[in-house]
Design a protein around this motif. Structure first.
Motif, PDB file in Angstrom:
ATOM      1  N   LYS A 143      -6.670   1.572  -4.886  1.00 47.35           N
ATOM      2  CA  LYS A 143      -7.433   0.405  -4.443  1.00 47.35           C
ATOM      3  C   LYS A 143      -7.264  -0.779  -5.393  1.00 47.35           C
ATOM      4  O   LYS A 143      -7.058  -1.915  -4.949  1.00 47.35           O
ATOM      5  CB  LYS A 143      -8.914   0.757  -4.292  1.00 47.35           C
ATOM      6  N   SER A 144      -7.358  -0.533  -6.675  1.00 50.31           N
ATOM      7  CA  SER A 144      -7.259  -1.603  -7.660  1.00 50.31           C
ATOM      8  C   SER A 144      -5.874  -2.251  -7.641  1.00 50.31           C
ATOM      9  O   SER A 144      -5.750  -3.479  -7.581  1.00 50.31           O
ATOM     10  CB  SER A 144      -7.573  -1.053  -9.045  1.00 50.31           C
ATOM     11  N   ALA A 145      -4.850  -1.424  -7.701  1.00 48.56           N
ATOM     12  CA  ALA A 145      -3.482  -1.947  -7.756  1.00 48.56           C
ATOM     13  C   ALA A 145      -3.134  -2.733  -6.496  1.00 48.56           C
ATOM     14  O   ALA A 145      -2.580  -3.841  -6.582  1.00 48.56           O
ATOM     15  CB  ALA A 145      -2.493  -0.803  -7.951  1.00 48.56           C
ATOM     16  N   THR A 146      -3.471  -2.192  -5.340  1.00 42.61           N
ATOM     17  CA  THR A 146      -3.114  -2.866  -4.093  1.00 42.61           C
ATOM     18  C   THR A 146      -3.957  -4.121  -3.864  1.00 42.61           C
ATOM     19  O   THR A 146      -3.439  -5.131  -3.396  1.00 42.61           O
ATOM     20  CB  THR A 146      -3.224  -1.917  -2.893  1.00 42.61           C
ATOM     21  N   ALA A 147      -5.237  -4.060  -4.199  1.00 38.49           N
ATOM     22  CA  ALA A 147      -6.099  -5.228  -4.006  1.00 38.49           C
ATOM     23  C   ALA A 147      -5.614  -6.405  -4.853  1.00 38.49           C
ATOM     24  O   ALA A 147      -5.571  -7.548  -4.373  1.00 38.49           O
ATOM     25  CB  ALA A 147      -7.546  -4.893  -4.341  1.00 38.49           C
ATOM     26  N   HIS A 148      -5.241  -6.121  -6.085  1.00 37.07           N
ATOM     27  CA  HIS A 148      -4.766  -7.186  -6.968  1.00 37.07           C
ATOM     28  C   HIS A 148      -3.542  -7.873  -6.370  1.00 37.07           C
ATOM     29  O   HIS A 148      -3.489  -9.110  -6.282  1.00 37.07           O
ATOM     30  CB  HIS A 148      -4.450  -6.620  -8.353  1.00 37.07           C
ATOM     31  N   VAL A 149      -2.563  -7.100  -5.950  1.00 40.71           N
ATOM     32  CA  VAL A 149      -1.310  -7.668  -5.440  1.00 40.71           C
ATOM     33  C   VAL A 149      -1.529  -8.358  -4.091  1.00 40.71           C
ATOM     34  O   VAL A 149      -1.034  -9.470  -3.869  1.00 40.71           O
ATOM     35  CB  VAL A 149      -0.219  -6.572  -5.339  1.00 40.71           C
ATOM     36  N   ILE A 150      -2.258  -7.721  -3.196  1.00 42.87           N
ATOM     37  CA  ILE A 150      -2.481  -8.312  -1.870  1.00 42.87           C
ATOM     38  C   ILE A 150      -3.330  -9.572  -1.976  1.00 42.87           C
ATOM     39  O   ILE A 150      -3.028 -10.587  -1.334  1.00 42.87           O
ATOM     40  CB  ILE A 150      -3.092  -7.284  -0.899  1.00 42.87           C
ATOM     41  N   ASN A 151      -4.378  -9.542  -2.787  1.00 43.69           N
ATOM     42  CA  ASN A 151      -5.206 -10.744  -2.947  1.00 43.69           C
ATOM     43  C   ASN A 151      -4.383 -11.909  -3.490  1.00 43.69           C
ATOM     44  O   ASN A 151      -4.520 -13.042  -3.038  1.00 43.69           O
ATOM     45  CB  ASN A 151      -6.408 -10.476  -3.842  1.00 43.69           C
ATOM     46  N   LYS A 152      -3.538 -11.632  -4.452  1.00 40.75           N
ATOM     47  CA  LYS A 152      -2.681 -12.679  -5.003  1.00 40.75           C
ATOM     48  C   LYS A 152      -1.721 -13.202  -3.935  1.00 40.75           C
ATOM     49  O   LYS A 152      -1.571 -14.416  -3.766  1.00 40.75           O
ATOM     50  CB  LYS A 152      -1.900 -12.152  -6.207  1.00 40.75           C
ATOM     51  N   ARG A 153      -1.123 -12.305  -3.203  1.00 33.63           N
ATOM     52  CA  ARG A 153      -0.178 -12.667  -2.155  1.00 33.63           C
ATOM     53  C   ARG A 153      -0.843 -13.484  -1.050  1.00 33.63           C
ATOM     54  O   ARG A 153      -0.263 -14.423  -0.514  1.00 33.63           O
ATOM     55  CB  ARG A 153       0.428 -11.394  -1.570  1.00 33.63           C
ATOM     56  N   GLU A 154      -2.069 -13.135  -0.720  1.00 31.72           N
ATOM     57  CA  GLU A 154      -2.809 -13.802   0.355  1.00 31.72           C
ATOM     58  C   GLU A 154      -3.623 -15.002  -0.140  1.00 31.72           C
ATOM     59  O   GLU A 154      -4.334 -15.614   0.651  1.00 31.72           O
ATOM     60  CB  GLU A 154      -3.741 -12.804   1.041  1.00 31.72           C
ATOM     61  N   ASN A 155      -3.543 -15.271  -1.427  1.00 33.11           N
ATOM     62  CA  ASN A 155      -4.306 -16.370  -2.036  1.00 33.11           C
ATOM     63  C   ASN A 155      -5.799 -16.227  -1.710  1.00 33.11           C
ATOM     64  O   ASN A 155      -6.438 -17.168  -1.235  1.00 33.11           O
ATOM     65  CB  ASN A 155      -3.766 -17.727  -1.575  1.00 33.11           C
ATOM     66  N   VAL A 186       0.840  -1.204   0.000  1.00 37.21           N
ATOM     67  CA  VAL A 186       0.000   0.000   0.000  1.00 37.21           C
ATOM     68  C   VAL A 186       0.872   1.249   0.000  1.00 37.21           C
ATOM     69  O   VAL A 186       0.645   2.179  -0.783  1.00 37.21           O
ATOM     70  CB  VAL A 186      -0.976  -0.004   1.190  1.00 37.21           C
ATOM     71  N   GLN A 187       1.879   1.280   0.853  1.00 35.40           N
ATOM     72  CA  GLN A 187       2.742   2.459   0.913  1.00 35.40           C
ATOM     73  C   GLN A 187       3.441   2.708  -0.424  1.00 35.40           C
ATOM     74  O   GLN A 187       3.502   3.849  -0.891  1.00 35.40           O
ATOM     75  CB  GLN A 187       3.766   2.305   2.039  1.00 35.40           C
ATOM     76  N   LYS A 188       3.929   1.671  -1.047  1.00 36.85           N
ATOM     77  CA  LYS A 188       4.593   1.822  -2.354  1.00 36.85           C
ATOM     78  C   LYS A 188       3.617   2.351  -3.400  1.00 36.85           C
ATOM     79  O   LYS A 188       3.990   3.157  -4.250  1.00 36.85           O
ATOM     80  CB  LYS A 188       5.200   0.501  -2.813  1.00 36.85           C
ATOM     81  N   SER A 189       2.370   1.910  -3.332  1.00 40.76           N
ATOM     82  CA  SER A 189       1.360   2.397  -4.270  1.00 40.76           C
ATOM     83  C   SER A 189       1.111   3.894  -4.075  1.00 40.76           C
ATOM     84  O   SER A 189       1.001   4.644  -5.045  1.00 40.76           O
ATOM     85  CB  SER A 189       0.056   1.613  -4.102  1.00 40.76           C
TER      86      SER A 189
END
Length: 145
Positions: free
Chosen positions: A77-89, A33-36
């Protein structure tokens, strides 16, 4: 029916108390999130203050180049959700659709808002000093020195 400021205060209290999904309590997710937030700083907006909390995020920006606030928030929201959802499966929505916005009407209000945002982890008893919270503008400023 409650006013928007009352709803925002209620939401802040509930989130600061630790209610809600705590995906951002994981350092890797908070870093995403911070990087985004930092990614388009100086391009579509200027970051004035931010704080990534375990259950929510506070951000204060100066809009630039006529980019609508809704577009900026949607990008985060879109960018972070995509990466976090993938990371968290996981699948599904990570962020609520709405967000709270306020227009800064004076330098005093701006200063008070920066202080509020950066003191959020202290108020939530997550650290002793604002600059101790790794995912915030207070910490970022300390690191830049």
């Amino acid at each position: 029916m409650s006013r928007p400021d009352e709803r925002a205060a209620w939401a802040d209290e509930a989130l600061d108390a630790g209610h809600g999904c705590r995906l951002l309590a994981k350092m890797a997710n908070a870093e995403i999130v911070q990087k985004s937030l930092l990614h388009d700083d100086g391009e579509h907006y200027a970051l004035a203050a931010w704080c990534v909390m375990p259950t929510h995020v506070h951000v204060l920006i100066e809009q630039r180049f006529e980019t609508p606030l809704a577009d900026i928030v949607q990008t985060w929201k879109s960018a972070t959700a995509h990466v976090i959802n993938k990371r968290e499966n996981r699948k599904g929505r990570l962020w609520r659709r709405e967000y709270f916005e306020r227009f800064m009407r004076s330098e005093e209000q701006l200063s008070n808002t920066v202080t509020y945002i950066e003191n959020n982890p202290v108020a939530a008893r997550l650290c002793e000093r604002p600059e101790d919270w790794r995912f915030s503008s207070a910490s970022w400023r300390r690191m830049e020195r």
